[in-house]
Scaffold this motif. Structure first.
Motif, PDB file in Angstrom:
ATOM      1  N   VAL A 193       0.841  -1.201   0.000  1.00  0.00           N
ATOM      2  CA  VAL A 193       0.000   0.000   0.000  1.00  0.00           C
ATOM      3  C   VAL A 193       0.877   1.252   0.000  1.00  0.00           C
ATOM      4  O   VAL A 193       0.580   2.241  -0.686  1.00  0.00           O
ATOM      5  N   ALA A 194       1.984   1.197   0.773  1.00  0.00           N
ATOM      6  CA  ALA A 194       2.898   2.339   0.809  1.00  0.00           C
ATOM      7  C   ALA A 194       3.487   2.588  -0.580  1.00  0.00           C
ATOM      8  O   ALA A 194       3.585   3.735  -1.036  1.00  0.00           O
ATOM      9  N   LEU A 195       3.840   1.515  -1.283  1.00  0.00           N
ATOM     10  CA  LEU A 195       4.383   1.642  -2.639  1.00  0.00           C
ATOM     11  C   LEU A 195       3.342   2.269  -3.569  1.00  0.00           C
ATOM     12  O   LEU A 195       3.644   3.188  -4.343  1.00  0.00           O
ATOM     13  N   ASN A 196       2.102   1.792  -3.451  1.00  0.00           N
ATOM     14  CA  ASN A 196       1.017   2.311  -4.272  1.00  0.00           C
ATOM     15  C   ASN A 196       0.776   3.795  -4.018  1.00  0.00           C
ATOM     16  O   ASN A 196       0.600   4.585  -4.942  1.00  0.00           O
ATOM     17  N   THR A 197       0.777   4.167  -2.712  1.00  0.00           N
ATOM     18  CA  THR A 197       0.589   5.569  -2.340  1.00  0.00           C
ATOM     19  C   THR A 197       1.695   6.433  -2.939  1.00  0.00           C
ATOM     20  O   THR A 197       1.443   7.529  -3.442  1.00  0.00           O
ATOM     21  N   THR A 198       2.930   5.917  -2.888  1.00  0.00           N
ATOM     22  CA  THR A 198       4.066   6.648  -3.462  1.00  0.00           C
ATOM     23  C   THR A 198       3.851   6.894  -4.949  1.00  0.00           C
ATOM     24  O   THR A 198       4.091   8.002  -5.452  1.00  0.00           O
ATOM     25  N   MET A 199       3.392   5.855  -5.668  1.00  0.00           N
ATOM     26  CA  MET A 199       3.165   5.997  -7.111  1.00  0.00           C
ATOM     27  C   MET A 199       2.170   7.121  -7.398  1.00  0.00           C
ATOM     28  O   MET A 199       2.395   7.952  -8.277  1.00  0.00           O
ATOM     29  N   LEU A 200       1.068   7.145  -6.637  1.00  0.00           N
ATOM     30  CA  LEU A 200       0.025   8.131  -6.899  1.00  0.00           C
ATOM     31  C   LEU A 200       0.494   9.540  -6.540  1.00  0.00           C
ATOM     32  O   LEU A 200       0.226  10.505  -7.264  1.00  0.00           O
ATOM     33  N   LEU A 201       1.256   9.642  -5.447  1.00  0.00           N
ATOM     34  CA  LEU A 201       1.760  10.952  -5.024  1.00  0.00           C
ATOM     35  C   LEU A 201       2.769  11.476  -6.047  1.00  0.00           C
ATOM     36  O   LEU A 201       2.740  12.658  -6.419  1.00  0.00           O
ATOM     37  N   LEU A 202       3.649  10.596  -6.536  1.00  0.00           N
ATOM     38  CA  LEU A 202       4.625  11.003  -7.555  1.00  0.00           C
ATOM     39  C   LEU A 202       3.901  11.441  -8.832  1.00  0.00           C
ATOM     40  O   LEU A 202       4.292  12.415  -9.476  1.00  0.00           O
ATOM     41  N   SER A 203       2.824  10.724  -9.191  1.00  0.00           N
ATOM     42  CA  SER A 203       2.094  11.101 -10.409  1.00  0.00           C
ATOM     43  C   SER A 203       1.434  12.469 -10.233  1.00  0.00           C
ATOM     44  O   SER A 203       1.270  13.203 -11.202  1.00  0.00           O
ATOM     45  N   SER A 204       1.069  12.823  -8.990  1.00  0.00           N
ATOM     46  CA  SER A 204       0.477  14.142  -8.748  1.00  0.00           C
ATOM     47  C   SER A 204       1.491  15.253  -8.997  1.00  0.00           C
ATOM     48  O   SER A 204       1.188  16.250  -9.651  1.00  0.00           O
ATOM     49  N   GLY A 237       1.594   9.358 -16.664  1.00  0.00           N
ATOM     50  CA  GLY A 237       0.880   8.162 -17.106  1.00  0.00           C
ATOM     51  C   GLY A 237       1.557   6.892 -16.630  1.00  0.00           C
ATOM     52  O   GLY A 237       0.884   5.934 -16.223  1.00  0.00           O
ATOM     53  N   LEU A 238       2.893   6.874 -16.657  1.00  0.00           N
ATOM     54  CA  LEU A 238       3.618   5.672 -16.206  1.00  0.00           C
ATOM     55  C   LEU A 238       3.377   5.428 -14.719  1.00  0.00           C
ATOM     56  O   LEU A 238       3.132   4.290 -14.300  1.00  0.00           O
ATOM     57  N   PHE A 239       3.450   6.491 -13.917  1.00  0.00           N
ATOM     58  CA  PHE A 239       3.192   6.325 -12.473  1.00  0.00           C
ATOM     59  C   PHE A 239       1.750   5.860 -12.246  1.00  0.00           C
ATOM     60  O   PHE A 239       1.496   4.977 -11.416  1.00  0.00           O
ATOM     61  N   ALA A 286      -0.123   4.177 -14.319  1.00  0.00           N
ATOM     62  CA  ALA A 286      -0.242   2.786 -14.747  1.00  0.00           C
ATOM     63  C   ALA A 286       0.372   1.851 -13.708  1.00  0.00           C
ATOM     64  O   ALA A 286      -0.158   0.756 -13.460  1.00  0.00           O
ATOM     65  N   SER A 287       1.492   2.275 -13.072  1.00  0.00           N
ATOM     66  CA  SER A 287       2.082   1.444 -12.015  1.00  0.00           C
ATOM     67  C   SER A 287       1.100   1.282 -10.868  1.00  0.00           C
ATOM     68  O   SER A 287       0.964   0.187 -10.305  1.00  0.00           O
ATOM     69  N   PHE A 288       0.430   2.379 -10.515  1.00  0.00           N
ATOM     70  CA  PHE A 288      -0.556   2.320  -9.435  1.00  0.00           C
ATOM     71  C   PHE A 288      -1.613   1.267  -9.754  1.00  0.00           C
ATOM     72  O   PHE A 288      -1.918   0.400  -8.927  1.00  0.00           O
ATOM     73  N   ILE A 289      -2.171   1.350 -10.973  1.00  0.00           N
ATOM     74  CA  ILE A 289      -3.215   0.398 -11.370  1.00  0.00           C
ATOM     75  C   ILE A 289      -2.651  -1.025 -11.387  1.00  0.00           C
ATOM     76  O   ILE A 289      -3.300  -1.974 -10.925  1.00  0.00           O
ATOM     77  N   GLY A 290      -1.415  -1.173 -11.897  1.00  0.00           N
ATOM     78  CA  GLY A 290      -0.797  -2.499 -11.942  1.00  0.00           C
ATOM     79  C   GLY A 290      -0.677  -3.111 -10.552  1.00  0.00           C
ATOM     80  O   GLY A 290      -1.045  -4.268 -10.327  1.00  0.00           O
ATOM     81  N   ILE A 291      -0.184  -2.303  -9.595  1.00  0.00           N
ATOM     82  CA  ILE A 291      -0.008  -2.797  -8.226  1.00  0.00           C
ATOM     83  C   ILE A 291      -1.365  -3.139  -7.611  1.00  0.00           C
ATOM     84  O   ILE A 291      -1.524  -4.160  -6.939  1.00  0.00           O
ATOM     85  N   GLU A 292      -2.366  -2.299  -7.879  1.00  0.00           N
ATOM     86  CA  GLU A 292      -3.696  -2.550  -7.323  1.00  0.00           C
ATOM     87  C   GLU A 292      -4.288  -3.848  -7.897  1.00  0.00           C
ATOM     88  O   GLU A 292      -4.864  -4.654  -7.161  1.00  0.00           O
ATOM     89  N   LEU A 293      -4.112  -4.038  -9.209  1.00  0.00           N
ATOM     90  CA  LEU A 293      -4.620  -5.274  -9.820  1.00  0.00           C
ATOM     91  C   LEU A 293      -3.901  -6.493  -9.244  1.00  0.00           C
ATOM     92  O   LEU A 293      -4.513  -7.533  -8.990  1.00  0.00           O
ATOM     93  N   TYR A 294      -2.575  -6.357  -9.010  1.00  0.00           N
ATOM     94  CA  TYR A 294      -1.820  -7.450  -8.397  1.00  0.00           C
ATOM     95  C   TYR A 294      -2.393  -7.771  -7.017  1.00  0.00           C
ATOM     96  O   TYR A 294      -2.613  -8.937  -6.670  1.00  0.00           O
ATOM     97  N   GLU A 295      -2.661  -6.692  -6.230  1.00  0.00           N
ATOM     98  CA  GLU A 295      -3.208  -6.883  -4.877  1.00  0.00           C
ATOM     99  C   GLU A 295      -4.566  -7.595  -4.948  1.00  0.00           C
ATOM    100  O   GLU A 295      -4.804  -8.547  -4.199  1.00  0.00           O
TER     101      GLU A 295
END
Lengths: 211, 132
Positions: free
Chosen positions: A75-86, A112-114, A116-125
């Motif tokens: 979740v921390a990794l996912n949060t980082t991705m979304l914050l970086l994309s912001s 977009g890459l960040f 997409a990483s967020f979505i990828g990690i969420e789908l993995y979860e």
């Protein structure tokens, strides 16, 4: 009340209540406010989902609970991705204001890459949870969890499609006024989703796991 | 009619908006960086508190909720450029209305469902085991 005539124009001393022609407004002058109102109604949608999760989050139906299921490092990794994309979207907006098309497109691509990483990690979860037997059908807690987090994920996915569409439009037509307005709308949408995610990681993940 | 006095104060400052191209809020590099750094801090602390478990549960919950509220404010100001002047104050008015509505929805749902759960289960766990 008798003194309030907010839209009256005057013809000599005579107030005109029916204007002969529409007052001139620049194209798209109300788009930003309209889009903000859409975001506020979207906020109410998420409020309903949060309320549902709050009331169902302890109805495990004999199934697993938050402690067994949630992995905070992920979740921390996912949060980082979304914050970086912001912040990268913010950089794209700064270059847009300077009229630098190439830099704007580059930062939009990084955003977009960040995303997409967020979505990828969420789908993995999600697939991991379902693989462990924690499906949306197993308990009220998991139904409301998948509904809330899934709706947020769908919003991000729509945002990604919109982002790619705008990148194509900007690369074809340049940073014209209409494209700038569209990028401003997506900016609000993107940052709004990050605000909703603050609620999700705090309310769902951190409060669920806190002992 | 009733909306007119509410926007009276901001109408004067933004009466000129109609004359040029659609007004858009602008960010600055400094603003985005301040927002980003504050967000990183306000995200890292709650995760650290929960993952290390240094505080007891109720203190942790209060702390992470407080930091979430602060972080939402940070995002609103530095990323969404929200203030009382955008769109002559109408954006802020819509936001305040939405916040009130969200709070009623959340507090109302939690309150009602909590009491319903309490009142609908008069049996003790031992009694439930017997009847089951």
């Amino acid at each position: 009340m008798s003194t309030t005539t907010p839209n009256a124009f005057y013809d000599g001393d005579r107030p005109l209540f029916h204007l002969p022609e529409e007052p001139h407004h620049p194209e798209g002058h109300s788009t930003m406010l309209g889009f903000w109102l859409y975001l506020m109604s979207d906020c109410l949608l998420f409020a309903a989902l949060f309320a549902m999760y709050a009331t169902a989050s302890h109805s495990y139906g004999g199934g697993p609970g938050q402690h067994q299921l949630f992995e905070l490092p992920l979740v921390a990794l996912n949060t980082t991705m979304l914050l970086l994309s912001s912040i990268t979207y913010g950089f794209a907006m700064l270059f847009m204001e300077q009229g630098k098309k190439g830099a704007t497109l580059a930062w939009l691509a990084i955003t977009g890459l960040f995303g997409a990483s967020f979505i990828g990690i969420e789908l993995y979860e999600f697939s991991h949870l379902i693989h462990e037997g924690a499906t949306p059908q197993s308990s009220a807690f998991l139904s409301s969890f998948f509904a809330l987090v899934g709706t947020h994920g769908l919003h991000v996915t729509v945002g990604l499609i919109w982002l790619v569409t705008l990148m194509v439009q900007v690369s074809k037509k340049g940073l014209i006024q209409a494209n700038k307005r569209r990028l401003m709308c997506l900016s609000m949408f993107w940052h709004f989703l990050d605000v909703v995610w603050i609620g999700v990681f705090t309310f769902v993940y951190l409060m669920g796991v806190a002992q | 009619m009733s909306a007119t006095p509410a926007t009276h104060g901001t109408d004067h400052a933004h009466a000129h908006d109609d004359h040029h191209e659609a007004e858009m809020p602008h960010g600055s590099f400094k603003g985005y960086m301040i927002g980003f750094i504050l967000s990183v801090i306000l995200t890292a602390i709650p995760f650290a508190l929960v993952m290390t478990g240094v505080l007891d549960r109720s203190t942790t919950v209060v702390a992470i909720l407080a930091m979430a509220v602060v972080q939402i404010f940070v995002h609103m100001v530095y990323f969404l450029h929200m203030n009382f002047k955008v769109e002559g104050g109408w954006s802020m008015l819509a936001l305040i209305f939405t916040v009130v509505f969200v709070l009623i929805t959340l507090a109302g749902s939690i309150w009602v469902m909590y009491h319903m759960n309490t009142n609908m289960m008069p049996m003790s766990p031992a009694a439930m085991a017997q009847s089951g």
